[in-house]
Design an enzyme around this catalytic site. Structure first.
Site, PDB file in Angstrom:
ATOM      1  N   SER A 108      34.337 -28.455  -8.874  1.00 27.28           N
ATOM      2  CA  SER A 108      34.556 -29.523  -9.847  1.00 27.28           C
ATOM      3  C   SER A 108      36.054 -29.679 -10.045  1.00 27.28           C
ATOM      4  CB  SER A 108      33.896 -29.184 -11.189  1.00 27.28           C
ATOM      5  OG  SER A 108      34.449 -29.972 -12.233  1.00 27.28           O
ATOM      6  N   GLY A 109      36.546 -30.916  -9.964  1.00 25.81           N
ATOM      7  CA  GLY A 109      37.968 -31.147 -10.152  1.00 25.81           C
ATOM      8  C   GLY A 109      38.433 -30.867 -11.561  1.00 25.81           C
ATOM      9  N   SER A 110      37.741 -31.435 -12.571  1.00 26.02           N
ATOM     10  CA  SER A 110      38.174 -31.232 -13.957  1.00 26.02           C
ATOM     11  C   SER A 110      38.086 -29.763 -14.354  1.00 26.02           C
ATOM     12  CB  SER A 110      37.346 -32.104 -14.911  1.00 26.02           C
ATOM     13  OG  SER A 110      35.971 -31.777 -14.837  1.00 26.02           O
ATOM     14  N   GLY A 152      37.164 -35.150 -11.002  1.00 25.76           N
ATOM     15  CA  GLY A 152      37.872 -35.005  -9.737  1.00 25.76           C
ATOM     16  C   GLY A 152      36.990 -35.289  -8.551  1.00 25.76           C
ATOM     17  N   THR A 153      35.737 -34.792  -8.596  1.00 27.32           N
ATOM     18  CA  THR A 153      34.839 -35.023  -7.464  1.00 27.32           C
ATOM     19  C   THR A 153      34.436 -36.495  -7.362  1.00 27.32           C
ATOM     20  OG1 THR A 153      33.056 -34.218  -8.903  1.00 27.32           O
ATOM     21  CG2 THR A 153      33.923 -32.687  -7.251  1.00 27.32           C
TER      22      THR A 153
END
Length: 343
Positions: free
Chosen positions: A82-84, A250-251
């Protein structure tokens, strides 16, 4: 340590949990998922949390190049990336002193269930001003398919993989401007679309195989060219079932880059800034492609900022009728009650 990136709260658990079995962070994640899901449920459900939050458990890295490992827990389960959550975890690692802050640009690696993640941190006057992390290699599985959705009609969608499978839909075609007052309607619409796609088909990653039912949908707003190689677009990410993310994720941003590349609209170094319902944004940068069988896979980075909200201890009392310790008690560092998790 409670943090947020783009409005999405990530609760970083820094202590209170025993070392988990597993030779890799991925295996430790699978142990939590299969044998100790009580931690995820405890921290995302009443009275301790809400489903819109995420949990990141810091664990010792198993890869020699990583400074720490982390396991991501969300309402939909255990995403491998996960980006965040990575932005928040990297900030927490710096703010907690696991990695000493250095003025200027510094680099280190974290170990996610998906593998090693490159981190670039920008520190100014002791403040972590931004984090750039490697987005997972992303690709388009399905391009502009159509499906009949009860209560909506025919919907055109694409499917990207960027750490999880994403349905990508045009917000304007569905009648949305992507304003905050549409949040409930966006969630209800996304729920119907995801359920319809799940009922019709599943998806398989080219190396990971079956990674579970479709968990994400991303609403794409109109694109605005704001500079050479720089596009901005309103966006909204939905997590099944029923959660609209505060950030664009982010994803989700990586999935958009994969779609833009598939359509031949990206050059090396191009950037996409996705803007959320809350006017927060992440920047995705296109850094290359490589071929994996039939798929052209997009290499990318995600840049954003995380803010620390609180440092706290969570007290777990198994006598509390609202606390289910059955899937949790065996991983607590101290078996005596009450137990304390450090955040």
């Amino acid at each position: 340590m409670d943090t947020h990136a783009g409005g999405d709260v990530s609760r970083i658990v820094t202590g209170g949990i025993d070392v988990l079995p597993g030779a890799t962070v991925r295996e430790q994640m699978e142990y939590l998922r299969d044998d100790a899901d009580g931690l995820r449920r405890l921290l995302l459900e009443e009275p301790y949390g809400i489903p819109e939050m995420s949990i990141d458990l810091l664990v010792p890295a198993t890869h020699p190049e990583a400074v720490a490992g982390y396991i991501i827990m969300e309402v939909m389960g255990y995403p491998i990336y996960s980006g965040s959550n990575t932005l928040c975890t990297a900030t927490a690692v710096l703010e907690s002193g696991i990695v000493p802050k250095q003025e200027g640009i510094q680099h280190f690696k974290l170990e996610a269930p998906a593998g090693l993640v490159q981190i670039e941190a920008k520190v100014h006057n002791g403040v972590v001003e931004s984090i750039t992390c490697g987005g997972l290699p992303s690709y388009i599985d399905t391009y502009r398919d159509r499906i009949q959705v009860p209560g909506i009609g025919e919907v055109t969608y694409s499917i990207a993989y960027s750490g999880g499978f994403y349905a990508l839909v045009d917000a304007t075609e569905l009648g949305f401007k992507l304003s905050r007052d549409e949040e409930r309607a966006l969630s209800e619409c996304a729920y119907k679309i995801v359920e319809a796609i799940k009922a019709q088909r599943g998806f398989s990653h080219y190396t990971l195989g079956d990674v579970g039912p479709l968990p994400f949908l991303h609403f794409m707003g109109p694109e605005e060219q704001v500079g050479e190689g720089y596009i901005r677009s309103r966006s909204t990410t939905y997590v099944h079932p029923g959660v609209i993310c505060r950030s664009t994720t982010g994803t989700g941003t990586s999935a958009r880059l994969a779609l833009m590349n598939h359509e031949g609209r990206l050059n090396l170094g191009d950037k996409l800034e996705t803007v959320s319902l809350r006017e927060t944004g992440f920047i995705g940068t296109f850094i290359g492609t490589h071929q994996e069988g039939a798929y052209q896979v997009v290499e990318n980075t995600i840049t954003g900022r995380s803010y620390v909200l609180a440092h706290s201890d969570i007290v777990i009392n198994c006598d509390d009728p609202m606390v289910a310790c059955g899937e949790l008690h065996h991983i607590l560092h101290d078996r005596h009650q009450p137990e304390v998790l450090s955040l």
